[in-house]
Design a protein around this motif. Structure first.
Motif, PDB file in Angstrom:
ATOM      1  N   ARG A 162       0.747  -1.089   0.028  1.00  0.00           N
ATOM      2  CA  ARG A 162       0.088  -0.025   0.118  1.00  0.00           C
ATOM      3  C   ARG A 162       0.799   1.370  -0.030  1.00  0.00           C
ATOM      4  O   ARG A 162       1.835   1.373   0.635  1.00  0.00           O
ATOM      5  N   ARG A 163       0.348   2.105  -0.785  1.00  0.00           N
ATOM      6  CA  ARG A 163       1.198   3.350  -0.841  1.00  0.00           C
ATOM      7  C   ARG A 163       0.472   4.586   0.154  1.00  0.00           C
ATOM      8  O   ARG A 163      -0.820   4.730   0.030  1.00  0.00           O
ATOM      9  N   THR A 164       1.020   5.153   1.004  1.00  0.00           N
ATOM     10  CA  THR A 164       0.331   6.018   2.042  1.00  0.00           C
ATOM     11  C   THR A 164       0.127   7.576   1.413  1.00  0.00           C
ATOM     12  O   THR A 164       0.714   7.732   0.147  1.00  0.00           O
ATOM     13  N   ARG A 165      -0.669   8.306   1.922  1.00  0.00           N
ATOM     14  CA  ARG A 165      -0.581   9.701   1.433  1.00  0.00           C
ATOM     15  C   ARG A 165       0.528  10.440   1.510  1.00  0.00           C
ATOM     16  O   ARG A 165       0.800  11.266   0.754  1.00  0.00           O
ATOM     17  N   SER A 166       1.379  10.154   2.191  1.00  0.00           N
ATOM     18  CA  SER A 166       2.980  10.914   2.525  1.00  0.00           C
ATOM     19  C   SER A 166       3.590  10.108   1.376  1.00  0.00           C
ATOM     20  O   SER A 166       4.849  10.461   1.384  1.00  0.00           O
ATOM     21  N   GLY A 167       3.408   9.199   0.498  1.00  0.00           N
ATOM     22  CA  GLY A 167       4.116   8.386  -0.373  1.00  0.00           C
ATOM     23  C   GLY A 167       5.110   7.366   0.002  1.00  0.00           C
ATOM     24  O   GLY A 167       5.823   6.735  -0.630  1.00  0.00           O
ATOM     25  N   LYS A 168       4.897   6.854   1.556  1.00  0.00           N
ATOM     26  CA  LYS A 168       5.813   5.721   2.000  1.00  0.00           C
ATOM     27  C   LYS A 168       4.872   4.539   1.383  1.00  0.00           C
ATOM     28  O   LYS A 168       3.704   4.593   1.147  1.00  0.00           O
ATOM     29  N   LEU A 169       5.517   3.402   1.413  1.00  0.00           N
ATOM     30  CA  LEU A 169       5.217   1.890   1.009  1.00  0.00           C
ATOM     31  C   LEU A 169       5.132   1.071   2.556  1.00  0.00           C
ATOM     32  O   LEU A 169       5.868   1.104   3.267  1.00  0.00           O
TER      33      LEU A 169
END
Length: 58
Positions: free
Chosen positions: A47-54
């Motif tokens: 999953r990709r978070t809103r902050s761009g982390k995985l």
């Protein structure tokens, strides 16, 4: 769908000695934020978070 994706994916060899490949995450995610990965009989969620982390979970 896999064949279609492979036609458009430009795989770059990151390390020729070990054949590790680098795939741009935008190709994996397309227009969504979730990718399901089957590995050794299990199903994982990338999953990709809103902050761009995985985040990878089983």
């Amino acid at each position: 769908m896999q064949a279609h994706l492979l036609e458009h994916v430009n795989l770059q060899t990151a390390d020729m000695a070990t054949q590790n490949l680098a795939i741009d995450s935008s190709l994996l995610f397309g227009h969504g934020d979730v990718v399901y990965i089957q590995h050794n009989g299990g199903c994982y969620l990338l999953r990709r978070t809103r902050s761009g982390k995985l985040i990878l979970t089983k």
